[in-house]
Scaffold this motif. Structure first.
Motif, PDB file in Angstrom:
ATOM      1  N   ILE A   1      -7.677   6.300   6.047  1.00  0.00           N
ATOM      2  CA  ILE A   1      -7.615   6.815   4.687  1.00  0.00           C
ATOM      3  C   ILE A   1      -6.616   5.935   3.951  1.00  0.00           C
ATOM      4  O   ILE A   1      -5.484   5.758   4.408  1.00  0.00           O
ATOM      5  CB  ILE A   1      -7.169   8.295   4.673  1.00  0.00           C
ATOM      6  CG1 ILE A   1      -8.149   9.125   5.504  1.00  0.00           C
ATOM      7  CG2 ILE A   1      -7.079   8.814   3.238  1.00  0.00           C
ATOM      8  CD1 ILE A   1      -7.576  10.411   6.031  1.00  0.00           C
ATOM      9  N   TYR A   2      -7.049   5.360   2.844  1.00  0.00           N
ATOM     10  CA  TYR A   2      -6.215   4.436   2.083  1.00  0.00           C
ATOM     11  C   TYR A   2      -5.716   5.083   0.806  1.00  0.00           C
ATOM     12  O   TYR A   2      -6.370   5.940   0.219  1.00  0.00           O
ATOM     13  CB  TYR A   2      -7.017   3.187   1.713  1.00  0.00           C
ATOM     14  CG  TYR A   2      -7.347   2.301   2.880  1.00  0.00           C
ATOM     15  CD1 TYR A   2      -6.472   1.289   3.277  1.00  0.00           C
ATOM     16  CD2 TYR A   2      -8.529   2.467   3.595  1.00  0.00           C
ATOM     17  CE1 TYR A   2      -6.780   0.469   4.348  1.00  0.00           C
ATOM     18  CE2 TYR A   2      -8.841   1.652   4.669  1.00  0.00           C
ATOM     19  CZ  TYR A   2      -7.962   0.654   5.045  1.00  0.00           C
ATOM     20  OH  TYR A   2      -8.263  -0.155   6.104  1.00  0.00           O
TER      21      TYR A   2
ATOM     22  N   LYS B   1      -2.193   2.741   4.551  1.00  0.00           N
ATOM     23  CA  LYS B   1      -3.331   3.024   5.432  1.00  0.00           C
ATOM     24  C   LYS B   1      -2.881   4.101   6.410  1.00  0.00           C
ATOM     25  O   LYS B   1      -1.924   3.911   7.154  1.00  0.00           O
ATOM     26  CB  LYS B   1      -3.747   1.765   6.189  1.00  0.00           C
ATOM     27  CG  LYS B   1      -4.869   2.000   7.180  1.00  0.00           C
ATOM     28  CD  LYS B   1      -5.188   0.724   7.951  1.00  0.00           C
ATOM     29  CE  LYS B   1      -6.290   0.953   8.972  1.00  0.00           C
ATOM     30  NZ  LYS B   1      -6.560  -0.294   9.742  1.00  0.00           N
ATOM     31  N   VAL B   2      -3.574   5.221   6.394  1.00  0.00           N
ATOM     32  CA  VAL B   2      -3.270   6.315   7.317  1.00  0.00           C
ATOM     33  C   VAL B   2      -4.401   6.407   8.335  1.00  0.00           C
ATOM     34  O   VAL B   2      -5.566   6.532   7.965  1.00  0.00           O
ATOM     35  CB  VAL B   2      -3.110   7.663   6.583  1.00  0.00           C
ATOM     36  CG1 VAL B   2      -2.879   8.798   7.588  1.00  0.00           C
ATOM     37  CG2 VAL B   2      -1.972   7.590   5.570  1.00  0.00           C
ATOM     38  N   VAL B   3      -4.037   6.323   9.602  1.00  0.00           N
ATOM     39  CA  VAL B   3      -4.990   6.529  10.690  1.00  0.00           C
ATOM     40  C   VAL B   3      -4.763   7.949  11.198  1.00  0.00           C
ATOM     41  O   VAL B   3      -3.727   8.239  11.800  1.00  0.00           O
ATOM     42  CB  VAL B   3      -4.791   5.491  11.816  1.00  0.00           C
ATOM     43  CG1 VAL B   3      -5.711   5.793  12.988  1.00  0.00           C
ATOM     44  CG2 VAL B   3      -5.030   4.077  11.288  1.00  0.00           C
ATOM     45  N   PRO B   4      -5.717   8.846  10.913  1.00  0.00           N
ATOM     46  CA  PRO B   4      -5.530  10.246  11.309  1.00  0.00           C
ATOM     47  C   PRO B   4      -5.579  10.420  12.825  1.00  0.00           C
ATOM     48  O   PRO B   4      -6.367   9.771  13.507  1.00  0.00           O
ATOM     49  CB  PRO B   4      -6.682  10.972  10.628  1.00  0.00           C
ATOM     50  CG  PRO B   4      -7.692   9.931  10.324  1.00  0.00           C
ATOM     51  CD  PRO B   4      -6.977   8.629  10.215  1.00  0.00           C
ATOM     52  N   GLU B   5      -4.712  11.302  13.319  1.00  0.00           N
ATOM     53  CA  GLU B   5      -4.659  11.587  14.757  1.00  0.00           C
ATOM     54  C   GLU B   5      -5.176  12.983  15.075  1.00  0.00           C
ATOM     55  O   GLU B   5      -5.820  13.181  16.086  1.00  0.00           O
ATOM     56  CB  GLU B   5      -3.227  11.387  15.254  1.00  0.00           C
ATOM     57  CG  GLU B   5      -2.792   9.932  15.113  1.00  0.00           C
ATOM     58  CD  GLU B   5      -1.289   9.740  15.198  1.00  0.00           C
ATOM     59  OE1 GLU B   5      -0.564  10.708  15.516  1.00  0.00           O
ATOM     60  OE2 GLU B   5      -0.839   8.608  14.924  1.00  0.00           O
ATOM     61  N   ASP B   6      -4.852  13.934  14.213  1.00  0.00           N
ATOM     62  CA  ASP B   6      -5.384  15.285  14.398  1.00  0.00           C
ATOM     63  C   ASP B   6      -5.473  15.978  13.050  1.00  0.00           C
ATOM     64  O   ASP B   6      -4.877  15.547  12.077  1.00  0.00           O
ATOM     65  CB  ASP B   6      -4.547  16.101  15.394  1.00  0.00           C
ATOM     66  CG  ASP B   6      -3.093  16.199  15.004  1.00  0.00           C
ATOM     67  OD1 ASP B   6      -2.799  16.728  13.917  1.00  0.00           O
ATOM     68  OD2 ASP B   6      -2.235  15.731  15.774  1.00  0.00           O
TER      69      ASP B   6
ATOM     70  N   ILE C   1       4.968   8.632  10.632  1.00  0.00           N
ATOM     71  CA  ILE C   1       4.112   9.814  10.813  1.00  0.00           C
ATOM     72  C   ILE C   1       4.109  10.600   9.504  1.00  0.00           C
ATOM     73  O   ILE C   1       5.152  10.992   8.995  1.00  0.00           O
ATOM     74  CB  ILE C   1       4.601  10.705  11.977  1.00  0.00           C
ATOM     75  CG1 ILE C   1       4.691   9.905  13.274  1.00  0.00           C
ATOM     76  CG2 ILE C   1       3.694  11.931  12.139  1.00  0.00           C
ATOM     77  CD1 ILE C   1       3.389   9.276  13.714  1.00  0.00           C
ATOM     78  N   VAL C   2       2.894  10.824   8.961  1.00  0.00           N
ATOM     79  CA  VAL C   2       2.744  11.522   7.687  1.00  0.00           C
ATOM     80  C   VAL C   2       1.744  12.665   7.833  1.00  0.00           C
ATOM     81  O   VAL C   2       0.982  12.721   8.800  1.00  0.00           O
ATOM     82  CB  VAL C   2       2.277  10.561   6.566  1.00  0.00           C
ATOM     83  CG1 VAL C   2       3.297   9.455   6.338  1.00  0.00           C
ATOM     84  CG2 VAL C   2       0.902   9.991   6.855  1.00  0.00           C
TER      85      VAL C   2
ATOM     86  N   ALA D   1       0.992   6.133   9.286  1.00  0.00           N
ATOM     87  CA  ALA D   1       0.814   5.344   8.071  1.00  0.00           C
ATOM     88  C   ALA D   1       1.429   3.958   8.241  1.00  0.00           C
ATOM     89  O   ALA D   1       2.476   3.809   8.881  1.00  0.00           O
ATOM     90  CB  ALA D   1       1.463   6.047   6.892  1.00  0.00           C
ATOM     91  N   THR D   2       0.763   2.981   7.672  1.00  0.00           N
ATOM     92  CA  THR D   2       1.300   1.627   7.596  1.00  0.00           C
ATOM     93  C   THR D   2       1.089   1.115   6.179  1.00  0.00           C
ATOM     94  O   THR D   2       0.204   1.582   5.459  1.00  0.00           O
ATOM     95  CB  THR D   2       0.611   0.670   8.592  1.00  0.00           C
ATOM     96  OG1 THR D   2      -0.801   0.696   8.358  1.00  0.00           O
ATOM     97  CG2 THR D   2       0.905   1.052  10.031  1.00  0.00           C
TER      98      THR D   2
END
Length: 158
Positions: A45-46, A117-122, A64-65, A84-85
């Protein structure tokens, strides 16, 4: 009834135009409304951001967001946690650019633009019935005509 799984969560967030991005500065959380751009095929998710934004420093130190989505018209809610990066990928910035971004920057070539850029984990998702259906169900429950059923809820690994 719809089963809430990873794909269903993506379906839900692809329809929600605003979410709250929650960051941490080491002592306090901070939330702000952002325009998410989910790309399921990238599991990302950007968000557009500016190089001078305070949230960028928070993300660098505490990546972590949480993203909190709300669609009150359908009684749908999603809370995502991920990593997030920050990126200065100019090709991706141009790809995601839209006219609404002119509110903050002249064009996609502005050197102050960055992407989060957020890479969702849960995710925790609540998929409720539409507004009128939910209102009728709550009124019936309040009148003593059974328990209220406001849809499905699930925790999902992303």
């Amino acid at each position: 009834m719809t089963q809430i799984d990873r794909n269903h969560v993506w379906d839900m967030i692809e329809d929600m135009r605003v979410c709250m991005l929650v960051t941490w500065d080491g002592s306090r959380q901070s939330a702000r409304p952002m325009g998410p751009m989910p790309i399921r095929d990238e599991n990302a998710i950007y968000f557009f951001t500016d190089v001078k934004a305070e949230k960028d420093d928070q993300i660098r130190e505490f990546p972590i967001v949480t993203l909190a989505y709300v669609d009150t018209s359908n009684n749908d809610y999603v809370s995502l946690t991920g990593t997030a990066t920050l990126t200065n990928d100019r090709r991706k910035i141009e790809q995601l650019w839209s006219p609404v971004m002119k509110t903050w920057w002249e064009d996609a070539h502005d050197e102050n633009i960055r992407l989060i850029k957020v890479v969702p984990e849960d995710a925790q998702a609540w998929d409720g019935p539409g507004g009128l259906v939910a209102s009728v169900k709550m009124a019936a429950a309040a009148a003593g005509m059974g328990e209220v059923d406001l849809g499905e809820s699930a925790k999902v690994k992303m």
